[in-house]
Write a protein that holds these residues in place. Structure first.
Motif, PDB file in Angstrom:
ATOM      1  N   MET A   1      11.875  -1.232   6.219  1.00  0.00           N
ATOM      2  CA  MET A   1      11.014  -1.416   7.386  1.00  0.00           C
ATOM      3  C   MET A   1      11.212  -2.812   7.972  1.00  0.00           C
ATOM      4  O   MET A   1      11.309  -2.978   9.191  1.00  0.00           O
TER       5      MET A   1
ATOM      6  N   GLY B   1       5.247   4.966  22.589  1.00  0.00           N
ATOM      7  CA  GLY B   1       5.788   4.894  21.241  1.00  0.00           C
ATOM      8  C   GLY B   1       7.066   5.674  21.021  1.00  0.00           C
ATOM      9  O   GLY B   1       7.395   6.026  19.900  1.00  0.00           O
TER      10      GLY B   1
ATOM     11  N   TYR C   1       9.901  -0.629   2.034  1.00  0.00           N
ATOM     12  CA  TYR C   1       9.297  -1.693   2.839  1.00  0.00           C
ATOM     13  C   TYR C   1      10.358  -2.698   3.292  1.00  0.00           C
ATOM     14  O   TYR C   1      10.265  -3.252   4.384  1.00  0.00           O
TER      15      TYR C   1
ATOM     16  N   LYS D   1       0.839  -1.192   0.000  1.00  0.00           N
ATOM     17  CA  LYS D   1       0.000   0.000   0.000  1.00  0.00           C
ATOM     18  C   LYS D   1       0.877   1.245   0.000  1.00  0.00           C
ATOM     19  O   LYS D   1       2.037   1.201   0.408  1.00  0.00           O
TER      20      LYS D   1
ATOM     21  N   ASN E   1       7.900  -0.871  15.690  1.00  0.00           N
ATOM     22  CA  ASN E   1       6.679  -0.925  16.500  1.00  0.00           C
ATOM     23  C   ASN E   1       6.633  -2.065  17.521  1.00  0.00           C
ATOM     24  O   ASN E   1       6.208  -1.857  18.650  1.00  0.00           O
TER      25      ASN E   1
ATOM     26  N   PRO F   1       0.687   4.361   1.882  1.00  0.00           N
ATOM     27  CA  PRO F   1       0.033   5.179   2.903  1.00  0.00           C
ATOM     28  C   PRO F   1       0.504   6.626   2.817  1.00  0.00           C
ATOM     29  O   PRO F   1       1.601   6.893   2.315  1.00  0.00           O
ATOM     30  N   PRO F   2      -0.331   7.561   3.298  1.00  0.00           N
ATOM     31  CA  PRO F   2      -0.019   8.979   3.118  1.00  0.00           C
ATOM     32  C   PRO F   2       0.944   9.545   4.159  1.00  0.00           C
ATOM     33  O   PRO F   2       0.688  10.588   4.723  1.00  0.00           O
ATOM     34  N   PHE F   3       2.024   8.841   4.456  1.00  0.00           N
ATOM     35  CA  PHE F   3       3.033   9.441   5.326  1.00  0.00           C
ATOM     36  C   PHE F   3       4.418   9.225   4.742  1.00  0.00           C
ATOM     37  O   PHE F   3       4.556   8.599   3.695  1.00  0.00           O
ATOM     38  N   SER F   4       5.448   9.742   5.411  1.00  0.00           N
ATOM     39  CA  SER F   4       6.773   9.763   4.798  1.00  0.00           C
ATOM     40  C   SER F   4       7.440   8.391   4.836  1.00  0.00           C
ATOM     41  O   SER F   4       7.089   7.526   5.648  1.00  0.00           O
TER      42      SER F   4
ATOM     43  N   ASP G   1       8.760   7.697   8.206  1.00  0.00           N
ATOM     44  CA  ASP G   1       7.754   7.173   9.138  1.00  0.00           C
ATOM     45  C   ASP G   1       7.538   5.682   8.887  1.00  0.00           C
ATOM     46  O   ASP G   1       7.485   4.877   9.820  1.00  0.00           O
ATOM     47  N   LEU G   2       7.411   5.330   7.608  1.00  0.00           N
ATOM     48  CA  LEU G   2       7.155   3.938   7.247  1.00  0.00           C
ATOM     49  C   LEU G   2       8.249   3.024   7.796  1.00  0.00           C
ATOM     50  O   LEU G   2       7.981   2.021   8.454  1.00  0.00           O
TER      51      LEU G   2
ATOM     52  N   PHE H   1       8.195   2.602  11.557  1.00  0.00           N
ATOM     53  CA  PHE H   1       7.155   1.721  12.086  1.00  0.00           C
ATOM     54  C   PHE H   1       7.642   0.271  12.207  1.00  0.00           C
ATOM     55  O   PHE H   1       7.026  -0.528  12.903  1.00  0.00           O
ATOM     56  N   GLY H   2       8.744  -0.039  11.552  1.00  0.00           N
ATOM     57  CA  GLY H   2       9.333  -1.354  11.734  1.00  0.00           C
ATOM     58  C   GLY H   2       9.699  -1.622  13.185  1.00  0.00           C
ATOM     59  O   GLY H   2       9.764  -2.763  13.633  1.00  0.00           O
TER      60      GLY H   2
ATOM     61  N   GLN I   1      12.571  -4.018  11.627  1.00  0.00           N
ATOM     62  CA  GLN I   1      11.759  -4.872  12.496  1.00  0.00           C
ATOM     63  C   GLN I   1      12.632  -5.937  13.158  1.00  0.00           C
ATOM     64  O   GLN I   1      12.327  -6.407  14.242  1.00  0.00           O
TER      65      GLN I   1
END
Lengths: 327, 248
Positions: free
Chosen positions: B147, B105, B144, B83, B98, B85-88, B91-92, B95-96, B151
């Motif tokens: 990311m 956070g 990705y 996908k 998370n 998503p509408p962020f940088s 940021d993506l 999020f790894g 992770q």
């Protein structure tokens, strides 16, 4: 560079909101001289009734409903993975509205409980649209068409009830376009508690909601409890939309426009977007209400009409832009 | 290490049947198969997004019994359809982290180190401030991947991760992945279409055909057994020490 843009956004928005707030208290259908306006702060007199019993609750109602609708819109857009969605477009507001008018017409309930009934309607409508958009993989335009159908059903219900119950018809017009006139502190007491709770909850799940925009698979593999977050999101959306509807009726477009404007400045990460949308939404509603109040003074144009004048072209532009992209 | 036992997934018009495979640690396993052979279904089972019979265990822990958060430190997933998503991009990639973050956070020093490492390694650092909606398909795949590196899960599962990449970018992508497997002792499971490219990077090969496991073993055995020629209707030749498969 990006930080500057965000800071600039917050400063400018805060200034606009403060100015709008000041003007909303200062000006209205009753003309107050500057001396009269300041005398309102000194004690019990005509000006203090106008400023504190008429204008201030209306201003607060505008801020609260602006916050509620824009944060609800931000969450719905994340849940449906669709930037065209908003509580009024997908039928959440009219679901709440139908319940409100139903209980007003047939069951003599205290106005304090209206948000609760509105919540039930909003919850059912948002559950329906979220499930549909995820299960069927609705495209951007088909979700709007589905919302149109849902809205049509609920609006028919609302008109039907207002026809058979004449007392409901009196307030029907203002209710169906969205209006803030004749708001009292009593009208906003319960909704304000729900809205504050809703916004806090929204901020708490903002990170998970943002991650869900990468899709359920990725979100799940990043440790997000996707189902739980979505259900929480639906509940929050319903709380916020229901509170907004019980304050100002079916006010449209705020939940669509505010997140879009805010996103231009702070991006799509909900941790920042939720507060930014809330700020933008409250400006939109209070400013529109103020304009409606003074442009045709002494008659009071409902805020919903001004919002529609701004919102409808905005919606069309998004639709055309999105349509071309997804063709 | 990742033990798949008697795995069966029943879907409306397709069944993935009786897959048993023990995927070795610190290796890169490529899953090959024609369209509709069951590659993505197998991955959906590993990521617990479909119902299945049989078990998938990591170090004797049944993946089914783990919470999302526990699983997130063991398996990372990069799906086929990514996908926007509408962020940088930044940021993506962040999020790894998370699965390791507390309720608030906040990122700690280790998190930031991992994010920077992932951005640098994949080259995503060059467009980290762009929105994911604004980058090319190839850049998105690398973001990705970054990311997934962030992770830091023991097993990285990637479904057709190089579909939008040019050949040189695909090599770059697979080199990053291979390096991660070697230096950080990860296990990678990846589906691919291009047999020649797959065999250049694979340690082990799994071949699916019509929902059945046709072959699972080392790359060398895959080449010598002739199973690839049979399933994919290709001819084998060696060019500069590389196994090249061309359509007949």
């Amino acid at each position: 560079m990006k930080i500057k843009k965000e800071k600039l956004f917050i400063i400018i928005s805060a200034v606009i909101l403060l100015l709008t707030a000041f003007f909303s208290l200062r000006y209205g259908s009753a003309k107050l001289t500057l001396a009269e306006f300041f005398s309102a702060f000194k004690g019990n007199n005509t000006s203090s009734v106008i400023v504190f019993q008429l204008r201030l609750p209306r201003l607060l109602a505008g801020i609260l409903s602006g916050i509620a609708l824009s944060v609800a819109g931000t969450i719905i857009q994340a849940l449906t993975d669709n930037d065209m969605a908003s509580p009024s477009i997908v039928g959440v507001n009219s679901g709440a509205g139908l319940m409100v008018i139903f209980f007003v017409a047939f069951i003599n309930v205290s106005a304090y409980f209206l948000p609760v009934f509105a919540f039930i309607g909003a919850f059912l409508a948002s559950l329906f649209i979220t499930a549909l958009s995820r299960k069927m993989g609705l495209t951007k335009s088909s979700i709007i068409l589905t919302g149109l159908a849902i809205n049509a059903v609920f609006s028919a219900g609302i008109s039907f009830i207002s026809l058979i119950d004449e007392s409901a018809l009196v307030s029907y017009h203002a209710f169906s376009v969205g209006s803030l006139s004749l708001i009292t502190y009593g009208d906003i007491l319960v909704p304000s508690i729900i809205i504050v709770t809703g916004v806090i909850l929204a901020l708490l799940i903002s990170k998970d909601l943002t991650i869900i925009r990468m899709g359920d698979t990725v979100a799940g593999s990043l440790g997000v409890r996707v189902k739980r977050v979505k259900v929480t999101g639906i509940i929050i959306t319903s709380m916020l939309s229901a509170s907004a509807v019980s304050i100002c009726g079916l006010l449209g477009f705020v939940g669509l426009i505010a997140p879009h404007l805010a996103k231009l400045f702070v991006g799509g990460n909900l941790k920042k977007l939720i507060p930014a949308s809330a700020l933008t939404g409250s400006i939109l509603v209070t400013l529109s209400d103020f304009l409606g109040k003074i442009i045709f003074a002494p008659s009071d144009l409902p805020v919903g009409i001004i919002m529609a004048l701004i919102g409808a072209p905005f919606f069309l532009i998004l639709l055309v832009k999105g349509g071309a992209k997804n063709a | 290490m990742l033990e798949i036992t008697d795995l069966t997934v029943r879907r409306k018009s397709f069944t993935l049947e009786n897959i048993t495979a023990n995927i070795k640690p610190h290796s890169l396993t490529v899953i090959l198969g024609k369209n509709g052979s069951g590659k993505s279904t197998l991955i959906s089972a590993i990521d617990q997004s479909v119902n299945y019979e049989g078990t998938i265990k990591y170090l004797n822990k049944d993946l089914k019994t783990l919470t999302e958060r526990e699983r997130a430190t063991i398996v990372s997933i990069m799906p086929q359809h990514l996908k926007s998503p509408p962020f940088s991009v930044n940021d993506l990639v962040s999020f790894g982290r998370n699965p390791y973050l507390d309720f608030a956070g906040r990122l700690n020093k280790l998190d930031v180190e991992r994010i920077n490492y992932a951005l640098e390694t994949t080259g995503a650092v060059n467009y980290k401030n762009k929105l994911v909606t604004q980058v090319s398909g190839g850049e998105k795949q690398l973001a990705y991947l970054a990311m997934a590196l962030c992770q830091d899960a023991r097993i990285m599962v990637l479904d057709e991760p190089t579909a939008f990449l040019d050949v040189d970018k695909e090599n770059e992508f697979l080199n990053v992945l291979k390096n991660e497997v070697k230096t950080h002792k990860k296990t990678a499971i990846i589906t691919m279409h291009n047999v020649t490219q797959a065999l250049r990077y694979a340690d082990s090969v799994m071949i699916l055909n019509n929902g059945k496991l046709e072959f699972f073993g080392s790359k060398e055995n895959a080449v010598s057994s002739g199973v690839i020629e049979r399933i994919f209707n290709v001819t084998h030749s060696m060019v500069n020490g590389i196994n090249v498969y061309l359509a007949k």
